[in-house]
Design a protein around this motif. Structure first.
Motif, mmCIF file in Angstrom:
data_model
loop_
_atom_site.group_PDB
_atom_site.id
_atom_site.type_symbol
_atom_site.label_atom_id
_atom_site.label_comp_id
_atom_site.label_asym_id
_atom_site.label_seq_id
_atom_site.Cartn_x
_atom_site.Cartn_y
_atom_site.Cartn_z
ATOM 1 N N UNK A 61 -2.874 2.615 9.196
ATOM 2 C CA UNK A 61 -3.723 2.674 10.406
ATOM 3 C C UNK A 61 -3.167 3.686 11.137
ATOM 4 N N UNK A 62 -2.010 4.343 11.018
ATOM 5 C CA UNK A 62 -1.505 5.357 11.793
ATOM 6 C C UNK A 62 -2.081 6.744 11.506
ATOM 7 N N UNK A 63 -2.253 6.716 10.252
ATOM 8 C CA UNK A 63 -2.598 8.041 9.370
ATOM 9 C C UNK A 63 -3.825 7.897 8.667
ATOM 10 N N UNK A 64 -4.711 7.222 9.224
ATOM 11 C CA UNK A 64 -5.909 6.861 8.220
ATOM 12 C C UNK A 64 -6.900 8.011 8.115
ATOM 13 N N UNK A 65 -7.019 8.827 9.191
ATOM 14 C CA UNK A 65 -7.673 9.955 9.271
ATOM 15 C C UNK A 65 -7.259 11.152 8.264
ATOM 16 N N UNK A 94 5.143 3.817 5.146
ATOM 17 C CA UNK A 94 6.110 3.014 4.916
ATOM 18 C C UNK A 94 6.699 2.417 6.380
ATOM 19 N N UNK A 95 6.817 3.312 7.230
ATOM 20 C CA UNK A 95 7.372 3.046 8.712
ATOM 21 C C UNK A 95 6.266 3.073 9.551
ATOM 22 N N UNK A 149 3.195 11.701 -1.417
ATOM 23 C CA UNK A 149 4.390 11.334 -1.315
ATOM 24 C C UNK A 149 4.745 11.067 0.128
ATOM 25 N N UNK A 150 4.501 12.396 0.842
ATOM 26 C CA UNK A 150 4.970 12.269 2.116
ATOM 27 C C UNK A 150 4.099 11.289 2.939
ATOM 28 N N UNK A 151 2.758 11.188 2.608
ATOM 29 C CA UNK A 151 1.931 10.129 3.467
ATOM 30 C C UNK A 151 2.412 8.695 3.142
ATOM 31 N N UNK A 207 0.628 -1.243 -0.004
ATOM 32 C CA UNK A 207 -0.049 0.070 -0.072
ATOM 33 C C UNK A 207 0.834 1.399 -0.137
ATOM 34 N N UNK A 208 1.898 1.417 1.001
ATOM 35 C CA UNK A 208 2.712 2.394 0.837
ATOM 36 C C UNK A 208 3.571 2.730 -0.393
ATOM 37 N N UNK A 209 3.996 1.932 -1.137
ATOM 38 C CA UNK A 209 4.501 1.887 -2.623
ATOM 39 C C UNK A 209 3.508 2.460 -3.441
ATOM 40 N N UNK A 210 2.140 1.717 -3.277
ATOM 41 C CA UNK A 210 0.951 2.170 -4.191
ATOM 42 C C UNK A 210 1.027 3.663 -4.004
#
Length: 231
Positions: free
Chosen positions: A202-206, A197-198, A190-192, A150-153
């Motif tokens: 779930x940590x940045x879902x909102x 990635x790290x 890109x930032x998200x 997902x992050x690479x996506x």
């Protein structure tokens, strides 16, 4: 301001491009709103329960989201062919990255289709096969293999939109607000993606939900502008 001749009234490819942006935004909205969710995305057992109870709905939503991104690819193909002067190299780069991004998105949606099926197979498995069946569930879980895709996506797709936005700003085919809006979204994506990635999504879902809403507005508005020019 006058625009380049990249978009002409009656141009069928540009009509498809506009419809692609609009249709993609609508499909992604519908697929996202209907998507089954657990109250806590970090609770893997709650997610498995929700997905098992609504396996067919999750698979249908994954198909809608895949169709939505394929429709966006039709939209960006029109952008790629319409920018023929100063921004052409950036548009070409954007389209190539978007091809890779669409492939990654398709892989991600295929995991979402396979995941509930794996859960159902695990629940129906005999005692002797249950451990093996659950290992498949673990691999396909959004907290497993899906955590990496997902992050690479996000990174690849929004890098593509960054390049498209630069192409828009360097040409006069589209209004400059489309380029500035897209450049902001591309950098934010890109930032998200890097943060995910790290930390995992779930940590940045909102913030991600807000981010996707802004993208949907951008795609829809861009599609409307193209349709008004090409129809």
């Amino acid at each position: 301001m006058s625009y380049e001749t990249g978009i002409k009234r009656g141009d069928r490819q540009q009509r498809l491009s506009g419809l692609g942006f609009i249709g993609g935004a609508i499909l992604i909205v519908v697929g996202s709103l209907l998507l089954p969710r657990a109250p806590n995305l970090g609770d893997i057992q709650a997610m498995q329960k929700a997905y098992a109870e609504q396996a067919a709905l999750l698979q249908a939503c994954a198909l809608l989201l895949a169709f939505g991104f394929w429709a966006l690819l039709i939209g960006t193909a029109g952008v790629y062919h319409s920018i023929t002067t100063d921004g052409a190299a950036w548009a070409r780069l954007g389209f190539y990255f978007h091809l890779v991004g669409a492939a990654l998105w398709t892989i991600g949606m295929s995991l979402d289709i396979s995941y509930p099926a794996a859960i159902l197979n695990w629940l129906a498995a005999s005692e002797s096969n249950r451990e093996v069946a659950y290992s498949v569930v673990t691999v396909l879980s959004p907290l497993g293999f899906g955590r990496g895709t997902f992050p690479l996506n996000i990174i690849v797709n929004w890098l593509a939109f960054t390049f498209f936005s630069i192409a828009v700003l360097r040409s006069f085919t589209y209004p400059r607000w489309i380029g500035w809006y897209g450049l902001f979204l591309g950098i934010a994506g890109l930032a998200l993606g890097i943060i995910m990635t790290f930390t995992g999504r779930e940590a940045v879902i909102n913030p991600f939900v807000i981010f996707m809403f802004l993208n949907l507005v951008w795609w829809f508005a861009w599609g409307i502008w193209i349709i008004r020019k090409a129809w």
